[in-house]
Design a protein around this motif. Structure first.
Motif, PDB file in Angstrom:
ATOM      1  N   THR A  51     -77.910  34.381 -48.778  1.00 25.51           N
ATOM      2  CA  THR A  51     -77.579  34.325 -47.347  1.00 25.51           C
ATOM      3  C   THR A  51     -76.596  33.193 -47.060  1.00 25.51           C
ATOM      4  OG1 THR A  51     -79.381  32.803 -46.843  1.00 25.51           O
ATOM      5  CG2 THR A  51     -79.876  35.174 -46.692  1.00 25.51           C
ATOM      6  N   PHE A  52     -76.489  32.245 -47.984  1.00 30.13           N
ATOM      7  CA  PHE A  52     -75.618  31.070 -47.832  1.00 30.13           C
ATOM      8  C   PHE A  52     -75.942  30.289 -46.560  1.00 30.13           C
ATOM      9  CE2 PHE A  52     -73.168  34.273 -50.251  1.00 30.13           C
ATOM     10  CZ  PHE A  52     -73.183  33.623 -51.467  1.00 30.13           C
ATOM     11  N   ASP A  53     -77.218  30.313 -46.162  1.00 33.38           N
ATOM     12  CA  ASP A  53     -77.612  29.601 -44.948  1.00 33.38           C
ATOM     13  C   ASP A  53     -77.924  28.128 -45.215  1.00 33.38           C
ATOM     14  OD1 ASP A  53     -77.230  31.730 -43.269  1.00 33.38           O
ATOM     15  OD2 ASP A  53     -79.292  32.459 -43.439  1.00 33.38           O
ATOM     16  N   GLN A 104     -71.663  34.920 -38.042  1.00 34.70           N
ATOM     17  CA  GLN A 104     -71.917  35.828 -39.158  1.00 34.70           C
ATOM     18  C   GLN A 104     -71.681  37.283 -38.720  1.00 34.70           C
ATOM     19  OE1 GLN A 104     -75.363  33.737 -41.606  1.00 34.70           O
ATOM     20  NE2 GLN A 104     -75.963  33.945 -39.476  1.00 34.70           N
ATOM     21  N   GLY A 135     -74.846  29.828 -41.888  1.00 33.62           N
ATOM     22  CA  GLY A 135     -73.998  29.425 -42.999  1.00 33.62           C
ATOM     23  C   GLY A 135     -73.358  30.623 -43.693  1.00 33.62           C
ATOM     24  N   ASN A 173     -70.715  36.403 -46.946  1.00 34.66           N
ATOM     25  CA  ASN A 173     -72.088  36.232 -46.454  1.00 34.66           C
ATOM     26  C   ASN A 173     -72.960  37.368 -46.976  1.00 34.66           C
ATOM     27  OD1 ASN A 173     -73.870  34.644 -44.769  1.00 34.66           O
ATOM     28  ND2 ASN A 173     -73.943  36.403 -43.383  1.00 34.66           N
ATOM     29  N   ASP A 174     -74.228  37.063 -47.166  1.00 36.33           N
ATOM     30  CA  ASP A 174     -75.231  38.064 -47.548  1.00 36.33           C
ATOM     31  C   ASP A 174     -74.809  38.884 -48.775  1.00 36.33           C
ATOM     32  OD1 ASP A 174     -76.756  37.151 -45.513  1.00 36.33           O
ATOM     33  OD2 ASP A 174     -76.492  38.890 -44.216  1.00 36.33           O
TER      34      ASP A 174
HETATM   35 CA   LIG Z   1     -75.599  33.315 -43.773  1.00 34.53          CA
END
Ligand SMILES: [Ca+2]
Length: 208
Positions: free
Chosen positions: A69-71, A91, A98, A198-199
């Motif tokens: 998720t790159f959060d 997003q 993130g 993302n994701d």
């Molecule tokens: Ca994210």
């Protein structure tokens, strides 16, 4: 017979054009720099799977890649190089969170991921912040206890600056039975471009 001055000029222009086009042809493949090796996972287990892309006419089951998720701002387990970083931004679903930010020539490598021969593809959301060369999808395979060199399995890119669901990216697992381990590297193309991802989902082809 000698070529006329006009013909010689024409040939000169042709050769100059040919040289120019060779010099500016964009690379069709790009291999990532091998990241520092990491210890493989000591055990593998199937991750939860869902159908995140039903609204996009993709009924396949997917598992979220670790950290995919790159959060988390420090991208735990990911190896970020050349300016790759996590940035908060809008997003694909409109919420702020993130995403992985990749300037040209930067690269981001995942932690080890357990797959089997039935994990054919992966997909992610991607957009072009600047430029349009896209992101090269590299895979390393754990063979005989060592990571192979990164292999460029193709490229994905966004439609301009809009978040875009990537085409399925080829994982190309080894044709062996049981678990195997891979690491994925995203390598940003171009010279002055920037992309965001993302994701990141991988597709375990479930047998019903
Ligand atoms: Ca994210």
């Amino acid at each position: 017979m000698t070529a006329s001055p006009a013909l010689r000029r024409a040939l000169g222009i042709l050769f100059a054009l040919a040289g120019a086009s060779i010099g500016t042809t964009p690379a069709l493949a790009a291999t990532a720099t091998a990241p520092a090796p990491v210890a493989p996972l000591s055990a593998c287990a199937a991750e939860a799977a869902s159908q995140p892309f039903l609204s996009w006419k993709d009924k396949n089951l997917y598992s979220l890649a670790p950290g995919g998720t790159f959060d988390a701002l420090d991208a735990p387990g990911w190896d970020l190089k050349g300016g790759a970083r996590i940035v908060p931004t809008a997003q694909p679903d409109g919420t702020v969170g993130g995403v992985l930010d990749l300037p040209s020539k930067s690269q981001a490598t995942s932690p080890p991921v357990c797959i089997t021969a039935d994990y054919p593809t992966a997909r992610a959301w991607v957009r072009n912040v600047a430029g349009a060369e896209g992101v090269f999808f590299n895979v390393q395979y754990l063979r005989d206890g060592a990571w192979t060199a990164p292999k460029d399995n193709g490229q994905f890119h966004g439609a301009h600056s809009d978040w875009t669901l990537s085409t399925p990216m080829k994982i190309a697992p080894d044709k062996t039975t049981g678990w195997q381990q891979v690491r994925f590297t995203f390598l940003a193309g171009g010279n002055t471009s920037r992309f965001q991802v993302n994701d990141f989902w991988i597709d375990p082809r479930m047998r019903g």
